[in-house]
Design a protein around this motif. Structure first.
Motif, PDB file in Angstrom:
ATOM      1  N   THR A 281      31.740  25.547  23.972  1.00 42.05           N
ATOM      2  CA  THR A 281      32.882  26.350  24.380  1.00 42.05           C
ATOM      3  C   THR A 281      32.616  26.703  25.840  1.00 42.05           C
ATOM      4  O   THR A 281      31.462  26.815  26.244  1.00 42.05           O
ATOM      5  N   ASP A 282      33.665  26.872  26.608  1.00 39.00           N
ATOM      6  CA  ASP A 282      33.507  26.988  28.054  1.00 39.00           C
ATOM      7  C   ASP A 282      33.708  28.433  28.509  1.00 39.00           C
ATOM      8  O   ASP A 282      34.838  28.923  28.588  1.00 39.00           O
ATOM      9  N   LEU A 283      32.583  29.086  28.805  1.00 39.63           N
ATOM     10  CA  LEU A 283      32.615  30.484  29.234  1.00 39.63           C
ATOM     11  C   LEU A 283      33.158  30.574  30.660  1.00 39.63           C
ATOM     12  O   LEU A 283      32.612  29.964  31.577  1.00 39.63           O
ATOM     13  N   LEU A 284      34.221  31.330  30.837  1.00 43.61           N
ATOM     14  CA  LEU A 284      34.815  31.473  32.168  1.00 43.61           C
ATOM     15  C   LEU A 284      34.237  32.696  32.885  1.00 43.61           C
ATOM     16  O   LEU A 284      33.532  33.508  32.293  1.00 43.61           O
ATOM     17  N   GLY A 285      34.575  32.832  34.148  1.00 41.73           N
ATOM     18  CA  GLY A 285      33.995  33.886  34.971  1.00 41.73           C
ATOM     19  C   GLY A 285      34.266  35.295  34.465  1.00 41.73           C
ATOM     20  O   GLY A 285      33.459  36.205  34.670  1.00 41.73           O
ATOM     21  N   GLY A 287      34.317  36.265  31.405  1.00 47.23           N
ATOM     22  CA  GLY A 287      33.695  36.529  30.108  1.00 47.23           C
ATOM     23  C   GLY A 287      34.492  35.980  28.927  1.00 47.23           C
ATOM     24  O   GLY A 287      34.019  35.991  27.798  1.00 47.23           O
ATOM     25  N   GLN A 288      35.727  35.521  29.193  1.00 48.73           N
ATOM     26  CA  GLN A 288      36.506  34.869  28.135  1.00 48.73           C
ATOM     27  C   GLN A 288      36.013  33.426  27.995  1.00 48.73           C
ATOM     28  O   GLN A 288      35.377  32.899  28.904  1.00 48.73           O
ATOM     29  N   ALA A 289      36.322  32.799  26.877  1.00 50.06           N
ATOM     30  CA  ALA A 289      35.817  31.443  26.668  1.00 50.06           C
ATOM     31  C   ALA A 289      36.900  30.527  26.109  1.00 50.06           C
ATOM     32  O   ALA A 289      37.611  30.895  25.160  1.00 50.06           O
ATOM     33  N   ARG A 290      36.992  29.338  26.703  1.00 48.12           N
ATOM     34  CA  ARG A 290      37.885  28.319  26.160  1.00 48.12           C
ATOM     35  C   ARG A 290      37.207  27.658  24.972  1.00 48.12           C
ATOM     36  O   ARG A 290      36.026  27.346  25.037  1.00 48.12           O
ATOM     37  N   ARG A 396      37.160  28.391  36.946  1.00 52.59           N
ATOM     38  CA  ARG A 396      36.273  28.635  35.798  1.00 52.59           C
ATOM     39  C   ARG A 396      35.050  29.499  36.084  1.00 52.59           C
ATOM     40  O   ARG A 396      34.360  29.892  35.148  1.00 52.59           O
ATOM     41  N   ASN A 399      29.672  29.723  35.043  1.00 57.67           N
ATOM     42  CA  ASN A 399      28.890  29.783  33.802  1.00 57.67           C
ATOM     43  C   ASN A 399      29.385  28.882  32.679  1.00 57.67           C
ATOM     44  O   ASN A 399      28.943  29.019  31.548  1.00 57.67           O
ATOM     45  N   ILE A 401      29.053  25.705  32.000  1.00 57.88           N
ATOM     46  CA  ILE A 401      28.127  24.648  31.563  1.00 57.88           C
ATOM     47  C   ILE A 401      28.846  23.311  31.367  1.00 57.88           C
ATOM     48  O   ILE A 401      28.475  22.309  31.975  1.00 57.88           O
TER      49      ILE A 401
END
Lengths: 424, 363
Positions: A281-285, A287-290, A396, A399, A401
């Motif tokens: 899952t893609d943590l955005l700047g 603190g929310q995550a896609r 994004r 963070n 990754i």
């Protein structure tokens, strides 16, 4: 290793001559290099010219020339806790064309390589189907099968480069990808065989290894172009690629291509298992995550020159090459710059242009011996243009990754050595 | 996408493929379905589905009846999990951190733990049950998994120490970060932006390098040009192979047995090192073990059970080591080695031979 031509003394002598010749060529007169003396490799009888080599069965399963022993997958030991849950990288800088040889396809295991015999493997389909089923490998070989070329890229490929230039070599920055021709049965045929219920909207794919790898896949994708592969590049899957059965999920992140595939469960909601919540899952700047970021966006990298493949021939005619791919189609165009993006040139595409497959590009130029800043920029068939790392970070943060498809820069110095850098 | 729109797309795609096929002579006819199926495979038996269908979903689907409390979980965790994940979920080495990290997700160094990041508790139960303990997957009972999950919740300050987790109260547990997850929105936030004809000439006035990988120097050192790497690899490989053979020769074990043991040792290698340069990791390094007292490697924190065995004078001999390797939990009860045991006497003989040959013989 005196037989590695680039570094042998006699070859260096030739190169010195070549540099002079190129200078002359720049003035408009074509002048080829002149040897200072006869090349002993020509004038002296070599052992391979004289003595008999190995017979036909010396290598019942052939391997590359012993002079290519450096062309191997490599890992970065500090990245992971242990090699059984780790990754190694395809040596992109040593490869040409679009097909990755089976022995060089990068590996990613979560609990090591499962060792399963063809006859011991079973595929189960359960859940929302008319008949819950079990297939042997021999059963599966009786379904109609197809041949498709697809790239498989780990979602974390280039993930170490989010915060800046970190690893010095395209093998390490971009080597979590391979591109092979798969032979397999369309997943649609197996789901039809079991009788998909209309309430079935999600599919869980599960591996037989000790990690019991699981991923949730929407049924539309499963019915569209997924396949269960038994062969890669004409031979049965390698153990490290999921022998005897692997799920192929074209254009989507590699983690979903479950290896040692043992079970497909049909359900009416996603499972939200570890590899689609805690990981991938893609943590955005903020603190929310896609989540469910399945598709791999258009991306490219120059493989030569690159940090592991410096320019060793001095100024003059130089072949720049690289690879490009998109999980959303083909790559009709790649742009290349050698001055850090002030001027761009359309590269020459070469080889088959297939949907969700790796593409090869070339850009030939006369190097003047001055420092270069090399970049490539892929365009895919949807019109999407590969973004810069800065463009990605603006959306994004640092963070996330996964899914770093930003433009890669190599700095080449006067000596022809290349380095992973960022520019601004 | 509506069904008819999807069909339209399929038709358009097929037409395009036919056109493409005509120009490139590609063979792209899809594998055909058969009306009513092919009649291949067989119906799965209920007990077969039950054996493999172990997945748990956030809505509780698949969750078995059972329960476990924090205290039981702590004991199980110390024995089965702490060697990699640390006593408090803080992790050893680069193994995953399991606890803490609240408030770090939007910072410089986010810690994505069960408490701070994971959106669903069912993921914890499912993963611990299917894949843990590492190297002995699916060896925990359902109640064990409930207890370990309860302890992990306690480590993350989600429950008090008197908490018991069960299938009854499983769905009542709130997960703080669940609302932070949203569906992939690249189509809206990125695809619309990263499109269009880019600049080709005079795109910048000057360009300079802002970051360099060589400053970090974290790339594996065998690199530095393909040719340079070649001799280094060859040199490194050759002496290592020789060393094993030399070490094996004086002890006199059957080379085939040693080789078989080396293969089996892959099951151990995620926790144990042996040979030159071996260090303690999840398990103790195994040099100088055979013939030495149990639990005698300095710097390794053995379980009380193994310490007690060592203090009582137990020595690693052919007999004791074989018995231990065949049934680690049964032979020395309460030890923490997360390994189910070797499958046969032959495997144990091979393993002992390999351990002795590879550097395990006490000096």
């Amino acid at each position: 290793m005196t037989d590695t031509p680039e570094y042998s003394p006699s070859r260096r002598r030739f190169l010195a001559g070549a540099a002079v010749a190129t200078g002359a060529a720049a003035t408009g007169t074509l002048v080829h290099a002149q040897a200072a003396g006869p090349d002993p490799l020509i004038t002296e009888l070599q052992p391979w010219q004289q003595y008999l080599g190995d017979g036909v069965d010396a290598r019942p399963y052939g391997v590359p020339s012993r002079h290519e022993a450096h062309v191997v997958r490599r890992n970065v030991p500090w990245l992971t806790a242990d090699s059984v849950s780790s990754v190694n990288f395809t040596p992109l800088h040593e490869l040409e064309g679009i097909i990755t040889p089976n022995g060089l396809c990068f590996e990613r295991h979560h609990s090591g390589i499962a060792d399963i015999a063809w006859g011991d493997h079973r595929l189960m389909i359960n859940g929302l189907v008319d008949t819950q089923m079990v297939f042997t490998m021999d059963d599966l070989m009786r379904f109609p099968r197809e041949n498709r070329v697809y790239f498989l890229e780990c979602a974390a490929n280039t993930g170490m480069e989010w915060r800046g230039a970190q690893l010095n070599g395209c093998q390490f920055t971009h080597g979590m990808i391979h591109n092979v021709v798969y032979t397999g049965v369309p997943l649609r045929l197996l789901l039809e065989e079991a009788g998909l219920k209309t309430s079935g909207t999600w599919l869980l794919a599960e591996g037989a290894d000790a990690s019991g790898m699981t991923r949730s896949i929407p049924i539309e994708k499963a019915l569209d172009d997924c396949m269960i592969a038994t062969h890669m590049n004409g031979e049965r899957l390698r153990p490290e690629q999921g022998y005897p059965l692997r799920l192929v999920v074209p254009g989507w992140e590699g983690n979903m291509w479950v290896k040692w595939l043992r079970r497909l469960e049909i359900g009416d909601a996603p499972w939200h298992h570890r590899e689609e919540t805690s990981k991938y899952t893609d943590l955005l700047g903020d603190g929310q995550a896609r989540r469910f970021t399945w598709e791999m966006d258009a991306k490219s990298v120059i493989t030569n020159p690159s940090p592991q493949a410096p320019i060793t021939h001095g100024p003059g005619p130089t072949v720049l090459t690289g690879v490009a791919w998109s999980g959303r189609g083909t790559i009709p165009r790649v742009d290349v710059t050698i001055d850090g993006g002030i001027t761009w040139h359309q590269a020459r595409m070469s080889g088959p242009s297939l949907d969700k497959s790796m593409h090869r590009f070339y850009y030939e130029f006369d190097w003047d011996g001055r420092p270069l800043l090399l970049q490539s920029r892929a365009h895919d068939s949807t019109g999407y243009v590969q973004p810069t790392k800065e463009q990605l970070r603006a959306v994004r943060g640092f963070n996330s990754i996964y899914h770093n498809n930003g433009i890669q820069t190599w700095a080449v110095n006067e000596a022809g050595e290349a380095e992973n850098v960022e520019i601004g | 996408m509506s069904k008819s729109a999807k069909m339209m797309k399929t038709i358009t795609l097929s037409t395009a493929l036919v056109a493409l096929g005509a120009s490139l002579a590609l063979a792209e006819t899809p594998a055909p379905s058969r009306e009513g199926g092919f009649g291949l495979g067989r119906a799965a038996l209920p007990e077969e589905v039950a054996a493999w269908d172990i997945d748990i979903r956030p809505d509780g689907l698949g969750l078995p009846v059972g329960s476990g409390d924090v205290y039981t979980g702590e004991e199980l965790y110390i024995d089965n999990c702490a060697a990699c994940h640390g006593d408090f979920g803080e992790a050893v080495g680069r193994w995953p951190v399991l606890a803490g990290g609240y408030g770090t997700l939007d910072g410089e160094d986010p810690h994505k733990t069960i408490g701070s990041y994971w959106p669903y508790l069912s993921t914890v139960w499912d993963y611990v049950h299917r894949a843990m303990p590492y190297g002995a997957a699916q060896s925990l009972s359902d109640d064990d998994v409930y207890a370990i999950t309860a302890y992990l919740m306690y480590l993350n300050d989600m429950v008090d120490d008197d908490f018991t987790l069960s299938n009854e109260n499983f769905l009542e547990v709130p997960m703080d970060n669940q609302q932070a997850f949203f569906m992939d929105n690249r189509a809206e936030t990125e695809y619309a932006v990263f499109i269009g004809e880019p600049c080709m000439t005079n795109c910048a006035t000057s360009v300079s390098i802002t970051a360099r990988a060589t400053v970090l120097s974290v790339t594996p050192e065998t690199e530095g040009g393909a040719a340079a790497a070649t001799p280094a690899v060859a040199e490194a490989a050759a002496p290592a192979a020789t060393a094993v053979v030399e070490a094996a020769a004086p002890a006199g074990p059957d080379p085939a047995l040693v080789a078989a043991g080396e293969g089996l040792f892959r099951q151990c290698a995620s926790c144990h090192q042996i040979g030159e340069g071996a260090v303690n990791r999840t398990g103790p390094q195994l040099n100088n073990t055979f013939g030495a007292p149990v639990a005698s490697h300095e710097g390794f924190r053995y379980s009380p059970a193994l310490q007690q065995a060592g203090e009582s004078g137990m020595i690693w001999t052919e007999e004791t080591l074989t018995a231990f390797l065949l049934d680690p939990r049964g032979y020395i009860q309460g030890n923490r080695m997360a390994f189910r045991g070797l499958r046969s006497e032959e495997d144990a003989a091979a393993m002992v031979a390999y351990i002795r040959a590879a550097g395990g013989e006490a000096k």
